[in-house]
Design a protein around this motif. Structure first.
Motif, PDB file in Angstrom:
ATOM      1  N   LYS A 151      -4.493  23.527 -19.657  1.00 52.64           N
ATOM      2  CA  LYS A 151      -3.626  23.213 -18.530  1.00 52.64           C
ATOM      3  C   LYS A 151      -4.289  22.286 -17.519  1.00 52.64           C
ATOM      4  O   LYS A 151      -3.611  21.598 -16.778  1.00 52.64           O
ATOM      5  CB  LYS A 151      -3.109  24.483 -17.863  1.00 52.64           C
ATOM      6  N   TYR A 156      -0.679  30.331 -19.863  1.00 54.21           N
ATOM      7  CA  TYR A 156       0.641  29.722 -19.746  1.00 54.21           C
ATOM      8  C   TYR A 156       1.287  29.976 -18.379  1.00 54.21           C
ATOM      9  O   TYR A 156       1.597  29.049 -17.644  1.00 54.21           O
ATOM     10  CB  TYR A 156       1.554  30.231 -20.863  1.00 54.21           C
ATOM     11  N   ARG A 161       5.661  25.896 -15.147  1.00 54.97           N
ATOM     12  CA  ARG A 161       5.938  26.409 -16.485  1.00 54.97           C
ATOM     13  C   ARG A 161       6.845  27.628 -16.480  1.00 54.97           C
ATOM     14  O   ARG A 161       7.817  27.694 -17.235  1.00 54.97           O
ATOM     15  CB  ARG A 161       4.626  26.747 -17.200  1.00 54.97           C
ATOM     16  N   CYS A 197       3.490  20.336 -14.756  1.00 54.45           N
ATOM     17  CA  CYS A 197       3.369  20.447 -16.208  1.00 54.45           C
ATOM     18  C   CYS A 197       4.676  19.987 -16.832  1.00 54.45           C
ATOM     19  O   CYS A 197       5.722  20.584 -16.598  1.00 54.45           O
ATOM     20  CB  CYS A 197       3.079  21.894 -16.581  1.00 54.45           C
ATOM     21  N   GLN A 220      -0.439  29.037 -12.990  1.00 53.72           N
ATOM     22  CA  GLN A 220      -0.499  27.605 -12.776  1.00 53.72           C
ATOM     23  C   GLN A 220      -1.104  27.361 -11.404  1.00 53.72           C
ATOM     24  O   GLN A 220      -0.726  28.001 -10.438  1.00 53.72           O
ATOM     25  CB  GLN A 220       0.918  27.034 -12.855  1.00 53.72           C
ATOM     26  N   ILE A 259      -0.855  34.569 -22.783  1.00 59.24           N
ATOM     27  CA  ILE A 259       0.367  34.017 -22.185  1.00 59.24           C
ATOM     28  C   ILE A 259       0.249  34.020 -20.675  1.00 59.24           C
ATOM     29  O   ILE A 259       0.564  33.043 -20.000  1.00 59.24           O
ATOM     30  CB  ILE A 259       1.604  34.833 -22.619  1.00 59.24           C
ATOM     31  N   SER A 299       4.337  22.127 -21.791  1.00 63.49           N
ATOM     32  CA  SER A 299       4.683  23.539 -21.707  1.00 63.49           C
ATOM     33  C   SER A 299       5.021  24.072 -23.103  1.00 63.49           C
ATOM     34  O   SER A 299       4.561  25.146 -23.518  1.00 63.49           O
ATOM     35  CB  SER A 299       5.860  23.694 -20.746  1.00 63.49           C
ATOM     36  N   ILE A 340       8.246  34.254 -26.414  1.00 60.04           N
ATOM     37  CA  ILE A 340       7.311  34.589 -25.341  1.00 60.04           C
ATOM     38  C   ILE A 340       7.856  35.757 -24.511  1.00 60.04           C
ATOM     39  O   ILE A 340       7.141  36.713 -24.193  1.00 60.04           O
ATOM     40  CB  ILE A 340       7.097  33.361 -24.423  1.00 60.04           C
ATOM     41  N   LEU A 384       1.891  24.373 -25.260  1.00 60.84           N
ATOM     42  CA  LEU A 384       1.073  25.529 -24.887  1.00 60.84           C
ATOM     43  C   LEU A 384       1.635  26.797 -25.507  1.00 60.84           C
ATOM     44  O   LEU A 384       0.890  27.641 -26.023  1.00 60.84           O
ATOM     45  CB  LEU A 384       1.037  25.661 -23.367  1.00 60.84           C
ATOM     46  N   MET A 385       2.957  26.913 -25.447  1.00 65.23           N
ATOM     47  CA  MET A 385       3.569  28.101 -26.051  1.00 65.23           C
ATOM     48  C   MET A 385       3.278  28.134 -27.542  1.00 65.23           C
ATOM     49  O   MET A 385       2.959  29.170 -28.109  1.00 65.23           O
ATOM     50  CB  MET A 385       5.079  28.089 -25.813  1.00 65.23           C
TER      51      MET A 385
END
Lengths: 483, 584
Positions: free
Chosen positions: B556, B498, B213, B511, B501, B494, B516, B458, B519-520
């Motif tokens: 995830k 995120y 990610r 991912c 991983q 985050i 990805s 982000i 998730l954001m």
């Protein structure tokens, strides 16, 4: 064999000899002094005009009149199974007043690189009985895991404790310990020997001693001798060998000394540019070979000069070895033994040796969680120093408390306490129980369900009470149940 | 050149560097040294003295032993059979060395790079009468299932095909003849230090998708691009490289373990053959070439290993494949240069490295690129991902600095993050990618309209977090205004939901871009909902303690993430609604 009296220059540990026949690179050399004593050396550089020889015992008393004899072969170590229980000098001569070793073989000490294709993957968990190592920086057979220490820290005690307690879980196989001392003081040597004798470990040990007042150049061959013996016992006799090398800092100092005497262009901090390759030639001689029973595991010890981990010696070592155990002065000052600082410590082969069939399935995640929570808790100490404990959020004070009990109950253990891995993991869960379950983000929900000690506090997480666990009294020894 | 001029003798030996007298040689000629015929390469010529770096251990070698010049530069043997191979730095297959010498690498063994006996089914695509020159396709071989190996005209070939036949051949058999005298075979040679020519270099505007990610999102790498991963030891450099090798969407992987640890190399060697390619479900090894030169193998071979690897990568690029080359680590390579330079008593540059360090690094990374190869229209690429191991984690040292000057993506590994087990431990504040702009179009078209915006959102939050954390260091979290406390909670999300991983988790290890992006979106959704609620008067600690939000942590690890995400989204909305409702 011809003798030459053509020394033209003597500098530090080196002599320069002219007008020789052709001499092989790396060949062994004998020097006869005018007073009758003999010294040994090795060819460092050879050409048609000039040969450079490094003298292991130092060049004192050598004059231009000394006679030089080239032996036409490189350094060899006589090896035998009977070496166990013996004490040898740094250049492999018996110094325990015992008989000469009757060699089964004479082996070159430089060693060759193991073909990466022939190597077997190291994956047997070694239980050292020290919680911080077993749970968070796991040692496996065939690994090289150094201890980065500082002057005044108890690295010797830790090394001895590991040597005493190391075992694999399923198979009750003991280690043979090869102990190579380079430039350690007489007192330290006494301490080691005393411990070896007291615990009866000497009978399954082989000791190479190069003391602080022994010639510096000899230090360059001591670890190679030890590893040659180790490889022989491991791969020819199927033994599991644990090699302790102490102190690698002294070794590197000698390397620098030779480099300077040869007027080489120095690298960082005066250490030679080839130090990486040279150290790799030592450290890489750990491992296992496919189809062979034995293994060579290495625990080199080095003192970080000025506690500086970026100094070339720990730095280059860290790039070759599979991790490092770092000792911390602050923990030591707090009276915590063993003062292992897990944050900069690492075992790169850990994941190969842990998990469901090897230790326990929660091992990895518990370890990650301990790391994460302890790191955060320790960071908070800096904050507390500024704003005071009252200003902390509930979450923060829980973590701050965790760092405290972690150091005092998890890190701290006595030098005779042999904690089994299961005891260690259970202790970890107990301490993690002081943190609300939903804050344990490194652990998957199903493992939490299976192992977590506390009740389901995730449902009422707003009223977190730090829960102090009682310190453990003495050792909980479950290892005996394995028999 | 007469036979006598090609033979001389050793004058001096100092470790891996020897000086020979009496040979006529050109720079980088391959020579055979001593009675045992050890492999070496000419690296300096001065008067009648020729300096040679020897790829093997030189103990016991004496002055006056013979030195023979082959007159050829150090070359690799290219042809079918490269894939699945495991080589040392000078393309000797390690399994063959094991057979010849046992478990240890002793010297003097010689072994060709390709299996000389294996038979391949060759299908000619060129026919007699065709004009061909170097790089032109003359036929193909199915090298491993699904991988078609294009057979190309060899170096210096230029003329009309007189004969060419399909059939079953080994790499040495004649498959055809050209009127300039070239005998066509399945194999050909190429000097390692000479880049293979291309007809055109293309812009890097297609991403190399890695399934990581933080890489695909924040710091993307383009196909044909260059990336540097510097990191102090223990920062997770090797794991990152291996994860990339497993998951990136290149068809061919060349992995160079340059001066690496033996046990780690073994891990690669034993793990790779067991991995299945996530796309084809076939063994990953089928499309991989491994080069293993551990730290205690001869230093000169380490120097050569990088060139051996990149030449093989270019060869597959010329067939129209996307090749990813991992070099772990280029610092070890630079150190090999330094060691040899110091043995040659050259004037050192910075920190003892030779003055030509930056040129060599630049030349190496320039061999990356997305190109239209010579002789075909099918584009191919070589992406180079080089690991750097800065001593003491100090990025100001020469190897890191000179690498950064030529690479476009910088994934800064951070030991601090690794210590708190934040993986991949890539620092999001110091890393960068210069490809973000050129890849924008691709992401917008292929992932989603808002993908690029999500990323910049982000990034902005992470930047803000850094500033806020400085304040927190001084006054504590509770002293912050509510909205800033909320920001910190969002950025914690985050980082944990995120950026982190788990390479060892079956699902999380790869991912896809859609996941990805989703998730954001959900993390930003939490921020938006909470901000609203905050305005309406909900206390910040209630929003921080939102139960449904913490469930994002599980996304995830979840295969069926779409379903889970929609449940979480619903729960989050209703939970916040309830909180707002409670106010009244």
């Amino acid at each position: 064999m011809k003798e030459y009296k053509t020394i033209t220059q003597i500098a530090g540990p080196l002599i320069f000899v002219e007008k020789t026949d052709v001499i092989g690179y790396g060949d062994l050399v004998k020097i006869k002094l005018s007073n009758g004593t003999e010294k040994n050396g090795q060819v460092l550089d050879t050409s048609e005009d000039m040969v450079v020889v490094q003298i292991f015992e130092g060049t004192s008393n050598i004059g231009k009149g000394a006679r030089v004899k080239f032996l036409g072969e490189s350094i060899k170590l006589p090896v035998s199974k009977d070496m166990l229980g013996r004490i040898l000098s740094g250049s492999g001569k018996p110094i325990d007043k015992g008989p000469e070793i009757i060699p089964e073989k004479r082996l070159g000490i430089e060693g060759a690189a193991i073909n990466p294709y022939s190597r077997d993957s190291p994956e047997d968990f070694i239980q050292t009985g020290i919680s911080t190592i077993d749970s968070m920086n796991t040692l496996v057979r065939g690994q090289k895991l150094p201890i980065f220490s500082g002057s005044g820290l108890p690295h010797n005690e830790i090394a001895l404790q590991i040597a005493r307690q190391a075992k694999t879980l399923n198979k009750k196989e003991d280690f043979v310990v090869i102990f190579a001392a380079m430039g350690i003081t007489n007192e330290e040597a006494q301490y080691f020997m005393e411990d070896f004798r007291k615990t009866g470990a000497l009978s399954r040990s082989l000791v190479f001693l190069n003391l602080a007042d022994d010639p510096a150049v000899e230090r360059l061959i001591t670890p190679r001798m030890a590893l040659t013996a180790a490889e022989y016992l491991a791969f020819e006799h199927g033994m599991h060998v644990l090699v302790i090398l102490t102190d690698m800092t002294n070794y590197c100092e000698s390397l620098r000394e030779i480099g300077a005497a040869r007027e080489e262009i120095p690298g960082r901090r005066g250490y030679p540019g080839y130090m990486y390759t040279d150290l790799a030639g030592i450290y890489e001689r750990a491992g296992m070979i496919k189809g062979k029973k034995g293994s060579v595991t290495q625990i080199p010890i080095l003192t970080m000069l000025g506690d500086d981990i970026t100094h070339p010696i720990p730095d280059l070592t860290g790039y070759i070895t599979e991790g490092q155990i770092v000792l911390n002065r602050e923990l030591h000052r707090k009276g915590i033994y063993p003062p292992i600082d897990v944050l900069p410590s690492l075992s790169r082969l850990m994941n190969l040796g842990i998990g469901e069939k090897r230790t326990r399935k929660d091992h990895k995640q518990v370890s990650d969680q301990l790391y994460a929570s302890y790191a955060e808790g320790r960071d908070l100490r800096g904050l507390v120093a500024i704003v005071g404990e009252e200003a902390l959020s509930k979450r923060d004070s829980v973590l701050l408390n965790f760092a405290e009990i972690y150091e005092n109950q998890f890190v701290r253990q006595s030098d005779s306490e042999d904690r089994s891995i299961l005891t260690t993991l259970d202790l970890a869960w107990e301490l993690l129980g002081t943190i609300p379950l939903n804050e344990l983000t490194r652990i998957s929900p199903d493992l939490k369900k299976e192992f977590a000690k506390s009740d389901d506090s995730s449902e009422n997480d707003t009223n977190v009470r730090p829960k102090f666990t009682k310190p453990l009294e003495g050792s909980i020894d479950e290892t005996d149940k394995d028999d | 050149m007469s036979q006598e001029a090609n033979q001389g003798h050793i004058y001096r030996i100092s470790g891996p560097v020897i000086i020979a007298k009496g040979i006529e040689a050109n720079m980088y000629d391959l020579v055979r040294v001593g009675i045992e015929g050890l492999m070496g390469e000419v690296i300096e010529i001065e008067g009648d003295k020729t300096t040679i770096q020897v790829y093997e251990d030189t103990s016991g070698i004496k002055p006056r032993e013979p030195v023979v010049n082959t007159g050829q530069p150090l070359s690799v043997e290219l042809g079918p059979g490269l894939l699945t191979s495991i080589y040392d730095g000078v393309q000797r297959p390690l399994p063959a060395l094991k057979e010849a010498m046992g478990d240890y690498i002793l010297r003097g063994a010689e072994s060709p790079g390709l299996d000389q006996d294996k038979l391949w089914t060759f299908k000619a695509t060129a026919k007699p009468g065709d004009m061909i020159s170097q790089g032109d396709k003359i036929g193909e071989v199915e090298e491993s299932p699904g991988i078609i190996h294009t057979i190309m005209a060899p170096r210096d070939c230029n003329g009309k095909i007189e004969k060419i036949n399909s059939g079953t051949y080994n790499v040495n058999d004649t498959i055809g003849e050209v009127d300039d005298g070239t005998i066509l075979k399945l194999k050909q040679y190429w000097p390692v230090r000479l880049p293979r020519p291309v007809s055109k270099k293309l812009q890097p505007d297609i991403p190399l998708i890695t399934g990581q990610r933080i890489l695909d999102g924040l710091f993307p790498l383009a196909k044909g691009g260059t990336a540097a991963i510097p990191g102090p030891f223990g920062a997770g450099k090797t794991v990152t490289q291996q994860t990339l090798a497993k998951w990136c969407d290149a068809e061919i992987i060349v992995y160079i373990g340059c001066g690496e640890r033996g046990n780690e190399m073994t891990e690669v060697l034993s793990e790779f053959p067991q991995l299945t390619d996530p796309k084809t479900q076939k063994p990953l090894m089928n499309r991989t070439v491994l080069i293993a030169n551990t730290s205690n193998m001869p230093v000169a071979a380490r120097e050569a290993s990088v060139y051996t690897g990149v030449t093989i990568a270019e060869y597959y690029r010329d067939m129209g494949y996307n090749v990813a080359l991992m070099a772990d680590s280029t610092s070890r390579w630079a150190e090999a240069m330094r060691e040899i330079s110091s043995r040659m008593e050259e004037m050192p540059g910075e920190e003892g490295y030779p003055a030509y360090l930056s040129t060599r690094l630049a030349q190496f990374y320039e061999r990356a690129g997305r190109v239209i190869p010579k002789g075909t229209k099918k584009e191919g690429s070589v992406t180079i991902i080089g690991a750097v191991s800065p001593p003491g984690g100090d990025f100001s040292e020469p190897v890191t600095q000179n690498t950064l000057r030529v690479t476009k993506t910088f994934w800064a590994l951070d030991a601090k993050l690794a210590q708190r087990r934040h993986f991949p431990s890539i620092n999001w504040l110091t890393s960068y990618s210069l490809y973000t702009r050129s890849l924008r179009e691709w992401f917008t078209k292929n992932v989603s309209e808002d993908y690029v915006n999500l990323i910049s959102e982000i990034m902005k939050l992470l930047q803000e977090e850094e500033k806020l954390l400085e304040i927190v260091q001084l006054v504590g979290t509770d002293a912050l205004p509510d909205d800033q406390q909320l920001t910190l909670e969002v950025t914690r999300g985050i980082r944990e939901f995120y950026l982190q991983q788990n390479a060892f988790h079956d699902v999380d290890t790869f991912c896809e871009l859609q996941k990805s992006a989703m998730l954001m979106r959900i993390i930003l959704k939490y921020r938006d909902l909470s901000k609203d609620a905050l305005k309406k008067g909900v206390r910040v600690y209630k929003l921080i303690g939102l139960k449904s939000k913490n469930k994002i942590a599980d996304v995830k690890f979840e295969k069926d993430y779409v379903k889970l995400l929609s449940t979480i989204e619903k729960d989050m909305s209703s939970e916040i609604e309830r909180l707002v409702g409670d106010l009244k």
